[in-house]
Write a protein that holds these residues in place. Structure first.
Motif, PDB file in Angstrom:
ATOM      1  N   LYS A 261      -8.423  -2.933  -5.640  1.00  0.00           N
ATOM      2  CA  LYS A 261      -7.079  -3.497  -5.605  1.00  0.00           C
ATOM      3  C   LYS A 261      -7.165  -5.001  -5.444  1.00  0.00           C
ATOM      4  N   ILE A 263      -4.689  -8.050  -4.019  1.00  0.00           N
ATOM      5  CA  ILE A 263      -3.458  -8.329  -3.277  1.00  0.00           C
ATOM      6  C   ILE A 263      -3.304  -9.842  -3.187  1.00  0.00           C
ATOM      7  N   THR A 265      -0.876 -13.006  -1.833  1.00  0.00           N
ATOM      8  CA  THR A 265       0.232 -13.438  -0.982  1.00  0.00           C
ATOM      9  C   THR A 265       0.431 -14.943  -1.148  1.00  0.00           C
ATOM     10  N   ASN A 293       4.484 -11.136  -1.141  1.00  0.00           N
ATOM     11  CA  ASN A 293       3.353 -10.228  -1.239  1.00  0.00           C
ATOM     12  C   ASN A 293       3.429  -9.476  -2.564  1.00  0.00           C
ATOM     13  N   SER A 294       2.297  -9.398  -3.272  1.00  0.00           N
ATOM     14  CA  SER A 294       2.304  -8.785  -4.605  1.00  0.00           C
ATOM     15  C   SER A 294       2.669  -7.309  -4.561  1.00  0.00           C
ATOM     16  N   THR A 295       2.553  -6.662  -3.426  1.00  0.00           N
ATOM     17  CA  THR A 295       2.927  -5.256  -3.300  1.00  0.00           C
ATOM     18  C   THR A 295       4.345  -5.077  -2.783  1.00  0.00           C
ATOM     19  N   PHE A 296       4.774  -5.907  -1.826  1.00  0.00           N
ATOM     20  CA  PHE A 296       6.037  -5.670  -1.114  1.00  0.00           C
ATOM     21  C   PHE A 296       7.103  -6.737  -1.351  1.00  0.00           C
ATOM     22  N   SER A 326       2.259  -6.329   5.970  1.00  0.00           N
ATOM     23  CA  SER A 326       1.865  -5.237   5.084  1.00  0.00           C
ATOM     24  C   SER A 326       1.005  -4.245   5.849  1.00  0.00           C
ATOM     25  N   TYR A 333      -4.394   1.648   0.909  1.00  0.00           N
ATOM     26  CA  TYR A 333      -5.059   1.467  -0.375  1.00  0.00           C
ATOM     27  C   TYR A 333      -6.253   2.380  -0.642  1.00  0.00           C
ATOM     28  N   PRO A 349       0.178   5.753  -0.177  1.00  0.00           N
ATOM     29  CA  PRO A 349       0.592   4.655  -1.059  1.00  0.00           C
ATOM     30  C   PRO A 349       2.094   4.396  -1.041  1.00  0.00           C
TER      31      PRO A 349
END
Length: 541
Positions: A261, A263, A265, A293-296, A326, A333, A349
């Motif tokens: 992954k 990530i 930020t 954040n690239s996920t949230f 996060s 992950y 996830p």
């Protein structure tokens, strides 16, 4: 791994550990900490601790606080030191450091070696263990002019751990290597403002081999990479304002057998420190930080703090701040279940990020130059806190835990401290914390969060003989160790001591004892290292 600030633990990343203002990864507290004994006290200038989710400058994910270890700059005169220590479980520690300046260049280098038969994470009766770590930490600078300074930090670590499990023939060998490069540029301008550019590249490489069966710990093989860049500008405005603004970019790349992954930020922040007189000296800090954040996605976290010098010996402080964090790598992950002791753990996830509001108010009162009293009230409200919960699933007959969000929880309490110089050469430090935690969905306490804890330390220094002696004890009350609040630890005391004798102008010897009354940390069913002793020789030239 149970170290906490105000009920929230370092091991899960609620407390941010920094060295010289930059994050460290791995080696002491999960992926978030560092083994502190690899940094000799002689090269540490100071340690700053900021409690509460108010870290505009360092990161919104520090929901409980920040510990920033500031190391010394290169000394103007060449100096060096050596340290050797040996103790229980065949522990052997060695340090060597050198620093100095010549013209416009300078630097400081620290070499560390540590080995033992006990192991990085403590003693276990069911295995034999060999462990060593070699580490280099160095910082260099070049003054291009009076107001322009280049810097470079280099750290390299080689870590090796071999375990032989008795009774089953299982062998496990883990190798870890770390490389870190941290360049920086600092510019001072004629108007009093400063520009700081800094960053780092970090590679954490690990390899694990197992033979003869399973150790019940999933092997990890691969790398974690971290890249960071930051620009920060500070400028005094008028007589009352000090503005600080900046931007940060952080990339975390997971490339190993359990997780692949990337990530990213991206952050921007602005803070204004306002100093003025309103009958009494007042300092107000207003700030905010945006983290993407690239996920949230993006979150804005504001901060407000106030300090009033009510009297020359009385200070009142108050603060409120928002945090955004996060879930950690294991919680979110991992692509397959991982074995850890008697449980399997499965990442989730679908977790949400954690968000919090933290509040604190404190009073500091000094009595002359000999007594300092502190009282601090705090509360932290967290939405979507991530916890591990046991499921109905089993793998090879062993239970499975998975990560889940708690709708809402809080930690709150009171901290009381007293520092006193009782007599010439004799001083004491006392502290007490009452902590209340609650999962507001189940109305259960959070795990490993004692309601009552107390610490006391007494220090005596007799200069004519070059002797310093100290003894400290901690009391930790009983606490729950499962999310259903069905299992408790016992309360316990933990006592340590240290005796140091300066034998020459340049050398000192010390005897250090940890857990000298052999406590079981409230869990007699587990293996512990027991009482440990260390003899240390330190030389500075």
């Amino acid at each position: 791994w149970r170290a906490k600030i105000r009920g929230l633990d370092f091991n899960s990343g609620y407390d941010l550990v920094l060295i010289n203002g930059q994050r460290v990864k791995g080696g002491g507290m999960g992926e978030y900490g560092i083994g502190l004994n690899q940094i000799p006290l002689e090269i540490i200038e100071r340690i700053e601790i900021v409690k509460g989710p108010s870290s505009v400058l360092y990161g919104s994910d520090a929901l409980a606080g920040v510990v920033n270890i500031i190391t010394k700059s290169a000394p103007k005169k060449p100096s060096f030191g050596l340290e050797a220590a040996s103790g229980t479980h065949n522990v052997r520690i060695g340090n060597a450091w050198f620093g100095g300046q010549r013209g416009r260049i300078g630097g400081i280098i620290n070499l560390n070696h540590e080995e033992s038969d006990c192991g990085k994470y403590g003693y276990r009766s069911g295995r034999e263990e060999d462990y060593y770590r070699n580490r280099l930490d160095s910082n260099y600078f070049l003054n291009l002019s009076k107001n322009i300074k280049l810097s470079l930090g280099i750290s390299v670590e080689d870590w090796d751990r071999k375990r032989r499990y008795t009774g089953g023939g299982v062998r496990r060998h883990t190798e870890k290597k770390k490389y870190r490069f941290s360049p920086g540029l600092n510019v001072k301008f004629a108007d009093g403002s400063t520009l700081k550019l800094q960053g780092y590249w970090f590679d954490w490489d690990f390899k694990t081999k197992e033979t003869g069966g399973s150790s019940h710990f999933t092997p990890t093989n691969g790398d974690m990479y971290y890249k960071q860049a930051e620009a920060q500008y500070t400028k005094p405005v008028g007589e009352h304002h000090l503005l600080t603004g900046g931007a940060e970019w952080l990339e975390e790349k997971l490339d190993y057998n359990l997780a692949t992954k990337v990530i990213i930020t991206k952050s921007a922040y602005l803070q204004d420190e306002i100093n003025f007189i309103l009958g009494k000296p007042v300092t107000v800090v207003l700030g905010g930080r945006v983290d993407d954040n690239s996920t949230f996605g993006s979150e804005f976290c504001p901060k407000v703090s106030l300090m009033v010098e009510a009297r020359p010996q009385t200070r009142i402080r108050a603060s409120v701040g928002r945090g955004f964090k996060s879930p950690n790598i294991r919680q979110l992950y991992y692509e397959q279940p991982f074995h850890h002791g008697s449980y399997w753990f499965r990442s989730n996830p679908d977790l949400d990020a954690e968000r919090s509001w933290g509040y604190s108010m404190s009073v500091e009162q000094s009595f002359g130059k000999r007594w300092l009293f502190g009282l601090d009230l705090f509360r932290n409200d967290i939405n979507d806190k991530v916890v591990w919960v046991e499921t109905e699933e089993t793998i090879y007959g062993e239970p499975v835990k998975t990560a889940k969000n708690i709708a809402k929880c809080h930690t709150q309490g009171v901290e009381v401290s007293l520092k006193a110089r009782l007599l010439p050469g004799l001083s004491t430090i006392l502290g007490y914390t009452y902590l209340e935690t609650e999962d507001e969905e189940t109305h259960k306490d959070l795990t490993y969060s004692p309601k009552n804890s107390f610490s006391a330390r007494i220090i005596y220094e007799y200069t004519p003989w070059g002797i310093t002696a100290s003894m400290g004890t901690q009391y930790v009350g009983e606490m729950y160790k499962d999310t259903k609040n069905t299992k408790k630890t016992d309360d316990y005391f933990l006592t340590d001591m240290k005796l140091t004798k300066k034998v020459t102008k340049y050398a000192a010897v010390s005897l250090e004892g940890n857990n000298i009354f052999d406590t079981d940390y409230g869990e007699p069913e587990r293996d512990w290292a027991g009482t440990t002793w260390l003899v240390r020789l330190t030389m500075n030239f």
